[in-house]
Write a protein that holds these residues in place. Structure first.
Motif, mmCIF file in Angstrom:
data_model
loop_
_atom_site.group_PDB
_atom_site.id
_atom_site.type_symbol
_atom_site.label_atom_id
_atom_site.label_comp_id
_atom_site.label_asym_id
_atom_site.label_seq_id
_atom_site.Cartn_x
_atom_site.Cartn_y
_atom_site.Cartn_z
ATOM 1 N N VAL A 133 -6.814 -0.980 -9.862
ATOM 2 C CA VAL A 133 -7.559 -1.798 -8.905
ATOM 3 C C VAL A 133 -7.208 -3.275 -9.095
ATOM 4 N N SER A 187 0.831 -1.210 0.000
ATOM 5 C CA SER A 187 0.000 0.000 0.000
ATOM 6 C C SER A 187 0.860 1.251 0.000
ATOM 7 N N ILE A 218 -6.258 1.977 -3.305
ATOM 8 C CA ILE A 218 -7.565 1.709 -2.695
ATOM 9 C C ILE A 218 -7.747 0.204 -2.476
ATOM 10 N N THR A 219 -7.358 -0.577 -3.461
ATOM 11 C CA THR A 219 -7.453 -2.031 -3.333
ATOM 12 C C THR A 219 -6.634 -2.539 -2.158
ATOM 13 N N VAL A 263 -3.681 5.081 -7.935
ATOM 14 C CA VAL A 263 -4.787 5.395 -7.038
ATOM 15 C C VAL A 263 -5.690 4.175 -6.872
ATOM 16 N N GLY A 264 -6.023 3.539 -7.986
ATOM 17 C CA GLY A 264 -6.852 2.337 -7.937
ATOM 18 C C GLY A 264 -6.197 1.224 -7.150
ATOM 19 N N THR A 317 -8.052 -1.716 1.229
ATOM 20 C CA THR A 317 -9.233 -2.560 1.438
ATOM 21 C C THR A 317 -8.832 -3.979 1.814
#
Length: 423
Positions: free
Chosen positions: A328, A156, A278-279, A274-275, A282
């Motif tokens: 993502v 991340s 976020i993944t 960015v995608g 999460t």
């Protein structure tokens, strides 16, 4: 410690420092690569020049990878990382000078361009050692029982640097120019060096210190070749990144197809990261180790679809959305791959396995950049991107058919064994 604690790894001080170092390094490296891409294409207006940038970095990175892995396994990790950071800082100073108009006044454009290529080549040498060193140091700042959670946070932070670096690069080029953007990059490399001083020297866990280099390299290759999960994940991701390297052609899309300038270029360059970011955040709450093989195949298939959509798009926001979704899916792939490597690699072989990983996946980014630049030159930019995405889809389908065992890969048992060892 609570089961499935999403912050488990963050409860260790040195790991937090490690994350700071990794963020600063990734930020500086990704921003530098984007700034150089922009500068070189502005000088040449030739898509092949973008491929050459990737080629100049990948040649030393691949050639020295196995040797670097041996060196990392034989030496103390923190000091090696310090040397890598110093090497990157020296290269940044060189690029700072080559983008300074007062310095290049009496230097021809050709000499400046070749000098940039040479410094990128030196960066490839540094990167050959940087990846294995970071991977090995990672395992020394957190206990094994939190490796999966630590891998998620580490990935991340990597993506966070990859988000902010390219985005800021586009805006910085517009606000302060290429030259002062390089100065900012140098500043972050110094920050990484200062932060690293907060991590203590670590023991060398390799019981075969002084082992002949050829014996050491054969052992590392043999391990990867016989670990089907590791080999399958690396091979699949390598092919996807190799043929899905549309990001290398973003200067062409920004300047000639979408016509959005440096700020739009920064947004496009940052959208995949960015995608992915976020993944990854999460996945700290919803781990991906269950049915890992199937999820990895689905993620890379989705990545290929996104690359095709991006290649065909002539609308800026549709292009940005396609790149965001490609991030993502790529984030899912990265978390699963890092978890496989951390759980299934012995401590004494981390440098060599990480070197093989850098050859398979890390360097395929640069080979993908060269492939994209070459195919764009031969068949046109849009056709080259669509071709790459299509090859990614074909690779995923063939892998799923040929390797049903990989399709059924699940990492729950590995995680349970590591938890038992540390209970």
């Amino acid at each position: 410690m609570a089961k499935n604690d999403p912050y488990a790894a963050l409860r260790y001080k040195e790991f937090n420092v490690f994350l700071l170092v990794r963020f600063a390094m990734v930020f500086a490296w990704s921003m530098q690569f984007v700034v150089i891409e922009w500068e070189v294409y502005s000088i040449t207006k030739n898509p092949l020049s973008l491929g050459i940038i990737g080629l100049m970095e990948v040649i030393p990175a691949v050639s020295l990878a196995l040797f670097a892995g041996h060196i990392v396994d034989q030496n103390e990790k923190r000091n090696l990382l310090f040397k890598c950071l110093v090497g990157f800082s020296v290269i940044s100073i060189g690029l700072f000078l080559l983008t300074w108009p007062e310095f290049t006044t009496n230097i021809s454009t050709k000499v400046t361009l070749y000098s940039i290529y040479f410094l990128v080549f030196l960066g490839g040498i540094v990167r050959a050692f940087l990846g294995p060193t970071i991977f090995s140091l990672f395992s020394l700042v957190v206990p094994k029982k939190v490796y999966p959670n630590a891998a998620t946070w580490s990935s991340s932070v990597w993506q966070m640097g990859a988000v902010i670096g390219p985005a800021l690069a586009g805006f910085a080029i517009n606000w302060i120019g290429v030259h002062w953007s390089m100065c900012l990059i140098f500043g972050f490399s110094l920050f990484a060096i200062i932060s690293l001083s907060q991590i203590e020297r670590k023991p060398i866990l390799n019981p075969k210190i002084g082992e002949p280099i050829l014996t050491s390299l054969k052992e590392g290759i043999h391990f990867v070749r016989n670990s089907k999960a590791v080999l399958g994940a690396l091979s699949l991701d390598m092919i996807a990144v190799l043929f899905g390297g549309a990001v290398a052609l973003l200067p062409i899309y920004a300047q000639d197809i979408l016509k959005v300038g440096p700020e739009g270029f920064g947004i496009l360059r940052a959208a995949p990261a960015v995608g992915a970011l976020i993944t990854m955040f999460t996945s700290a709450y919803f781990p991906l180790y269950r049915k890992a093989g199937l999820k990895l195949l689905a993620a890379i298939f989705g990545f290929g679809i996104c690359i095709i959509v991006f290649g065909l798009s002539t609308t800026f926001w549709l292009s940005a959305a396609a790149l965001f979704l490609s991030g993502v899916t790529d984030g899912i792939s990265m978390v699963i791959r890092q978890t496989i490597l951390q759980l299934r690699t012995p401590d004494s072989m981390r440098g060599r396995v990480a070197s093989v990983n850098s050859m398979f996946v890390g360097s395929s980014n640069e080979l993908g950049a060269f492939e994209s630049g070459l195919t764009a030159k031969l068949m046109g930019t849009v056709t080259a991107v669509v071709f790459g995405g299509s090859m990614t889809l074909i690779t995923v389908v063939l892998t799923g058919i040929i390797s049903p065992k990989f399709r059924k890969l699940d990492l729950r048992k590995d995680l349970e064994e590591h938890n038992a060892d540390n209970s």
